[in-house]
Design an enzyme around this catalytic site. Structure first.
Site, PDB file in Angstrom:
ATOM      1  N   ASP A 201       0.822  -1.209   0.000  1.00 21.80           N
ATOM      2  CA  ASP A 201       0.000   0.000   0.000  1.00 21.80           C
ATOM      3  C   ASP A 201       0.864   1.271   0.000  1.00 21.80           C
ATOM      4  O   ASP A 201       0.709   2.129   0.861  1.00 21.80           O
ATOM      5  CB  ASP A 201      -0.899  -0.065   1.258  1.00 21.80           C
ATOM      6  CG  ASP A 201      -1.862   1.092   1.348  1.00 21.80           C
ATOM      7  OD1 ASP A 201      -2.333   1.564   0.298  1.00 21.80           O
ATOM      8  OD2 ASP A 201      -2.138   1.536   2.488  1.00 21.80           O
ATOM      9  N   GLU A 445       3.152  -8.571   7.104  1.00 21.09           N
ATOM     10  CA  GLU A 445       1.894  -9.215   6.712  1.00 21.09           C
ATOM     11  C   GLU A 445       2.019 -10.120   5.492  1.00 21.09           C
ATOM     12  O   GLU A 445       1.304  -9.949   4.500  1.00 21.09           O
ATOM     13  CB  GLU A 445       0.813  -8.150   6.441  1.00 21.09           C
ATOM     14  CG  GLU A 445       0.358  -7.433   7.677  1.00 21.09           C
ATOM     15  CD  GLU A 445      -0.799  -6.462   7.397  1.00 21.09           C
ATOM     16  OE1 GLU A 445      -1.330  -6.461   6.268  1.00 21.09           O
ATOM     17  OE2 GLU A 445      -1.153  -5.714   8.305  1.00 21.09           O
ATOM     18  N   TYR A 498      -7.049  -3.353  12.282  1.00 20.65           N
ATOM     19  CA  TYR A 498      -7.810  -2.149  11.904  1.00 20.65           C
ATOM     20  C   TYR A 498      -9.289  -2.357  12.218  1.00 20.65           C
ATOM     21  O   TYR A 498     -10.135  -2.314  11.330  1.00 20.65           O
ATOM     22  CB  TYR A 498      -7.585  -1.839  10.419  1.00 20.65           C
ATOM     23  CG  TYR A 498      -6.174  -1.343  10.156  1.00 20.65           C
ATOM     24  CD1 TYR A 498      -5.851  -0.001  10.296  1.00 20.65           C
ATOM     25  CD2 TYR A 498      -5.161  -2.236   9.799  1.00 20.65           C
ATOM     26  CE1 TYR A 498      -4.555   0.451  10.082  1.00 20.65           C
ATOM     27  CE2 TYR A 498      -3.867  -1.790   9.581  1.00 20.65           C
ATOM     28  CZ  TYR A 498      -3.570  -0.447   9.728  1.00 20.65           C
ATOM     29  OH  TYR A 498      -2.287   0.005   9.515  1.00 20.65           O
ATOM     30  N   GLU A 534       0.634  -1.851  14.161  1.00 18.28           N
ATOM     31  CA  GLU A 534      -0.138  -0.886  13.354  1.00 18.28           C
ATOM     32  C   GLU A 534      -1.556  -0.826  13.894  1.00 18.28           C
ATOM     33  O   GLU A 534      -2.124  -1.851  14.265  1.00 18.28           O
ATOM     34  CB  GLU A 534      -0.243  -1.320  11.876  1.00 18.28           C
ATOM     35  CG  GLU A 534       1.007  -1.187  11.062  1.00 18.28           C
ATOM     36  CD  GLU A 534       0.830  -1.631   9.601  1.00 18.28           C
ATOM     37  OE1 GLU A 534      -0.303  -1.569   9.069  1.00 18.28           O
ATOM     38  OE2 GLU A 534       1.838  -2.049   9.011  1.00 18.28           O
TER      39      GLU A 534
HETATM   40  C1  GCB Z   1      -1.515  -2.481   6.650  1.00 19.25           C
HETATM   41  C2  GCB Z   1      -0.221  -2.387   5.945  1.00 19.25           C
HETATM   42  C3  GCB Z   1       0.131  -0.970   5.539  1.00 19.25           C
HETATM   43  C4  GCB Z   1      -1.100  -0.258   5.007  1.00 19.25           C
HETATM   44  C5  GCB Z   1      -2.130  -0.199   6.112  1.00 19.25           C
HETATM   45  C6  GCB Z   1      -3.436   0.453   5.631  1.00 19.25           C
HETATM   46  O1  GCB Z   1      -1.812  -3.451   7.300  1.00 19.25           O
HETATM   47  O2  GCB Z   1       0.833  -2.974   6.659  1.00 19.25           O
HETATM   48  O3  GCB Z   1       1.136  -1.005   4.575  1.00 19.25           O
HETATM   49  O4  GCB Z   1      -0.826   1.025   4.524  1.00 19.25           O
HETATM   50  O5  GCB Z   1      -2.441  -1.510   6.542  1.00 19.25           O
HETATM   51  O6  GCB Z   1      -3.622   1.651   5.815  1.00 19.25           O
HETATM   52  O7  GCB Z   1      -4.230  -0.242   5.028  1.00 19.25           O
END
Ligand code: GCB
Length: 640
Positions: A201, A445, A498, A534
Site C-alpha cells: 500500500d 503481513e 484495523y 499498526e
Molecule cells: C496495513 C499495511 C500498511 C497499510 C495499512 C493500511 O496493514 O501494513 O502497509 O498502509 O495496513 O492503511 O491499510
C-alpha cells in the site's frame, strides 16, 4: 562477559558477505565527494524497454543517444516532471553524470577510489566510462564498486562518465514482489498495454533515492568493524572485530573516545573486548536524562607492503546498551521499555522517496514533539543517515526488510527465499552497529497461512538470528492468530489490526472487545511480548462530523481513544508497545480505497498536525512521565 564472547563468535560467523559496507566518512586518510545534483536522464520508452541495451547507451554520452532531461539525485523521478507517462513509468531509466575526479586520486597509486550508490530502486547496473563496474538487486540498501583501476587506465584525463541504469519492475521473486500483467484484448486496451501489480500500500517510487558518491581509502584499509556491547554493573564491555583489506602486515590501534574527546580505553588487537569503567550507557529518548550517549571507536591502521606504507583512520559511533526479551517484557539495559511510537514511510511531495535533510530534521522534531520514543522502518530499510540520527537522539528502531506484500504462493519459492536471505545479510551488515536498532523485522503481513510460509519464515528468522544473535527478530502479522505459521519462531509478536475500519467499518463500539480478544488469543497461544505494530484510521484533513463518521478527524481520534484504553489494560501485562499507522499521510497506487494516497497519517503529507496528533502527543508524554526519567525541559513539552 562469556555471553558477549559467545554472541560475538556467532555474530561473526553469521555475516556471509565478504566485504563490509561502512558508512563513507571523511578522516585524515579518507575523502568523500558527493555526486548529488542534476543528472542527465532518459527513460527507455521502447516497447521492450530494451533499446538502451541494444544500442549500448552506456558507451557514449547519454545526450548523444537521444533527448535527455535534468533529474535531481537524490529523488524519485516520478513526481518532478509534468509527464504522466514518467510518473507511472515501468522499466529501465538511464542516469548519467560527468564527474571531475581530483587528479591526485588518480596519480597516487596508493589510493583506492570507490563509487557508492546509497540506494536506487529497484535493479541497477553501473558503468564508468562505458565499462560495467557493478550491478545490484534491491531498492533500499547501498552498493559500491572500486573504480581506481579503471580511472588509471587513462591517467591523462580526470573526468569520468558515470552511467546508471535503473529498473523499477517487480516480479514474483523481487523484494517486494509484484507481477507484470499484459492486457491483450485490443477491444479494451491499446497495443502494448501492461500494468505493474503489487500487494503493498505505497507508491512504487523509483530512481536514485539516496546519495551517489565517490570516496577514497588507502589501498590497505579498514573494511569492516563489528561491535557488540554489554555491561556488568558499572563496567561497559565493547566486543569489537576489525576486518582489514589490502594488507597482511599491519599494526592497529583501536581507541574508545568519550563525548568529551577523552580516550577511555585502547587496544592494539584486531579483535577483543574493551572494558569501559563508569560506563555511560546508551538510553532511549524519554527513558533517561541523557539519551543517545555515543562513544567513538577510532580505528587507526598502519600497514606496509614491499613498496609503500599506508595509514587508514575510521571512527565508528558506539552506543553501549543491551536488548533482551522475556515472556512479557522488552528490556533495554535490563529495564522495561515500552514502545510509544510511529510507523513511517520515506515519502514526501515532489521528492517521493528521495532523501531530503530538511524532511528528515522536520520528522525528528515532530517525533520528539509528539513524545515518540521509537519507530518502525515500515516497509523497507531507511537511509543510514536516519539511523545515525536515531543513535544520536535515542530514538529506538525496529528495522524492517523490504519483505512486504508476499501474498502469492510463488513468492515463497526457493528463488525468493534465497534473495530474501541475501537482503537480510545486506541489512544486518549495514545496520548491525547502530545502537538504536533493537529488533529486526523480516517481513510485513505475508500470507502466513499458506503452506510454505512456515518453512520460509523459520529459515528467514533462523538465518537472521545467526547473523545477529544479539537482537530479537520478528515479522509483522495481521490479527488472525489461528492461521499464522511464522509466529512460533519470532521473539516478539507484532500485530497489525484495523478494527472498525477494514472490519466492521463505522462501528467504533467493536474496537475494545475485538482488541481485547486479539491480545488474549495471541498471548494465550504464544506467551511472548506483543507490540501493536499498526492501528489507525484514515482522516481527510479538515473533514469533520459529529457524531463521527469514517474519514473525519473525529473518527480517527475516537479509534485511537478506544485502542488506547485496551493498551492501558494490557501494557501492565504483556503488551510492550504501540505504533500508530501512520506518522504522516503518504502516496499509494491509485485505487478506489485511496483518495490521493493513504490518509491514516496523524500529520498530513506536508507534516501539519491533524487533531489525532494532539491526542497522541498528550498520551505519549503521559506514558513517558510514567515509565521514564525525563530531562528537565521535557517536563514542559508544550513550550517546545
Ligand atoms: C496495513 C499495511 C500498511 C497499510 C495499512 C493500511 O496493514 O501494513 O502497509 O498502509 O495496513 O492503511 O491499510
Amino acid at each position: 562477559m562469556f555471553r558477549v564472547l559467545c554472541l560475538f563468535a556467532a555474530f561473526k560467523a553469521g555475516i556471509l558477505l565478504d566485504s563490509g559496507m561502512l558508512f563513507p566518512q571523511e578522516s585524515s586518510s579518507r575523502e568523500v565527494k558527493e555526486l548529488n545534483g542534476l543528472w542527465a536522464f532518459r527513460a527507455d520508452r521502447s516497447p521492450t524497454r530494451n533499446q538502451g541495451f541494444q544500442r549500448a547507451w552506456y558507451k557514449s554520452r547519454l545526450a548523444e543517444t537521444g533527448p535527455v532531461i535534468d533529474i535531481p539525485v537524490p529523488s524519485s523521478y516520478n513526481d518532478v516532471t509534468q509527464d504522466p507517462n514518467l510518473r507511472d513509468f515501468i522499466g529501465w531509466v538511464w542516469y548519467e553524470r560527468e564527474v571531475v575526479v581530483p587528479a591526485r586520486w588518480i596519480s597516487d597509486g596508493k589510493t583506492r577510489v570507490v563509487l557508492r550508490v546509497e540506494s536506487a530502486h529497484y535493479y541497477s547496473i553501473v558503468w564508468v566510462n562505458g565499462v560495467k563496474v557493478t550491478e545490484h538487486e534491491g531498492g533500499h540498501l547501498p552498493f559500491e564498486a572500486d573504480i581506481d583501476g579503471l580511472l588509471r587506465e587513462d591517467p591523462t584525463t580526470t573526468t569520468c562518465r558515470i552511467t546508471i541504469a535503473v529498473n523499477n519492475t517487480l516480479d514474483l521473486h523481487t523484494l517486494p514482489p509484484g507481477s507484470i500483467q499484459y492486457m491483450k484484448d485490443r477491444t479494451m486496451y491499446p497495443e502494448g498495454f501492461f500494468v505493474q501489480n503489487t500487494n503493498f500500500d505505497f507508491f512504487n517510487y523509483a530512481g536514485i533515492h539516496r546519495s551517489v558518491l565517490l570516496y577514497t581509502t588507502p589501498k590497505a584499509y579498514v573494511d569492516d568493524i563489528t561491535v557488540v556491547t554489554d555491561f556488568l554493573d558499572s563496567t561497559g564491555l565493547v566486543r569489537y572485530n576489525v576486518s582489514i583489506q589490502g594488507a597482511t602486515l599491519v599494526t592497529l590501534k583501536v581507541t574508545l573516545i568519550d563525548k568529551d574527546g577523552h580516550c577511555v580505553v585502547s587496544s592494539n588487537d584486531t579483535s577483543g573486548v574493551l572494558k569501559v569503567v563508569d560506563v555511560k550507557l546508551w538510553w532511549p529518548y524519554l527513558m533517561h536524562e541523557n539519551p543517545g550517549y555515543l562513544y567513538s571507536l577510532e580505528v587507526r591502521l598502519n600497514a606496509a607492503d614491499g613498496t609503500s606504507t599506508y595509514e587508514d583512520v575510521y571512527s565508528l559511533p558506539v552506543g553501549i546498551r543491551t536488548v533482551k526479551v522475556t515472556k512479557n517484557q522488552f528490556l533495554i539495559n535490563n529495564k522495561p521499555f515500552y514502545f510509544h511510537g510511529v510507523n513511517k514511510h520515506e515519502d514526501s511531495d515532489i521528492r517521493g522517496k528521495g532523501f531530503d535533510w530538511p524532511l528528515v530534521v522536520k520528522d525528528f522534531n515532530l517525533m520528539k514533539w509528539l513524545g515518540a520514543n521509537s519507530f518502525r522502518t515500515s516497509h523497507y530499510p531507511y537511509a543510514e543517515e536516519i539511523l545515525q540520527m536515531c543513535d544520536r537522539h535515542g530514538i529506538v528502531v525496529i528495522d524492517e526488510s523490504p519483505g512486504v506484500g508476499i501474498k502469492d504462493i510463488r513468492s515463497f519459492e526457493n528463488a525468493s527465499l534465497t534473495h530474501h536471505l541475501e537482503v537480510m545479510d545486506e541489512l544486518v551488515r549495514r545496520d548491525k552497529n547502530h545502537p538504536s536498532v533493537v529488533m529486526w523485522s523480516v517481513a510485513n503481513e505475508p500470507a502466513a497461512e499458506m503452506p510454505p510460509a512456515g518453512f520460509y519464515f523459520q529459515m528467514l528468522i533462523k538465518h537472521t538470528k545467526v547473523l545477529d544473535p544479539t537482537r530479537p527478530v520478528t515479522f509483522i502479522t495481521d490479527s488472525n492468530y489461528a492461521r499464522d505459521k511464522g509466529a512460533p519462531y519470532v521473539d516478539v509478536i507484532c500485530v497489525n489490526s484495523y478494527f472498525s475500519w477494514y472490519h466492521d467499518p463505522g462501528h467504533l463500539e467493536v474496537i475494545q472487545i475485538q482488541l481485547n480478544t486479539q491480545f488474549e488469543n495471541w498471548y494465550g497461544k504464544y506467551q511472548k511480548p506483543i507490540i501493536q505494530s499498526e492501528y489507525g484510521a484514515d482522516a481527510a484533513p479538515g473533514f469533520h462530523s459529529d457524531p463521527p463518521v469514517m474519514f473525519t478527524e473525529e473518527y480517527q481520534k475516537l479509534v485511537l481513544r478506544d485502542y488506547h484504553s485496551v493498551f492501558d489494560q494490557k501494557r501492565k501485562l504483556y503488551v510492550v508497545g504501540e505504533l500508530i499507522w501512520n506518522f504522516a499521510d503518504f502516496m499509494t497506487t491509485q485505487g478506489v480505497t485511496r483518495m490521493v494516497g493513504n490518509k491514516k497519517g496523524i500529520f498530513t503529507r506536508q507534516r501539519q498536525p491533524k487533531e489525532a496528533a494532539f491526542i497522541l502527543k498528550e498520551r505519549y508524554w503521559r506514558l513517558a512521565n510514567e515509565t521514564g526519567r525525563l530531562p528537565l525541559w521535557t517536563k514542559y513539552p508544550c513550550s517546545h
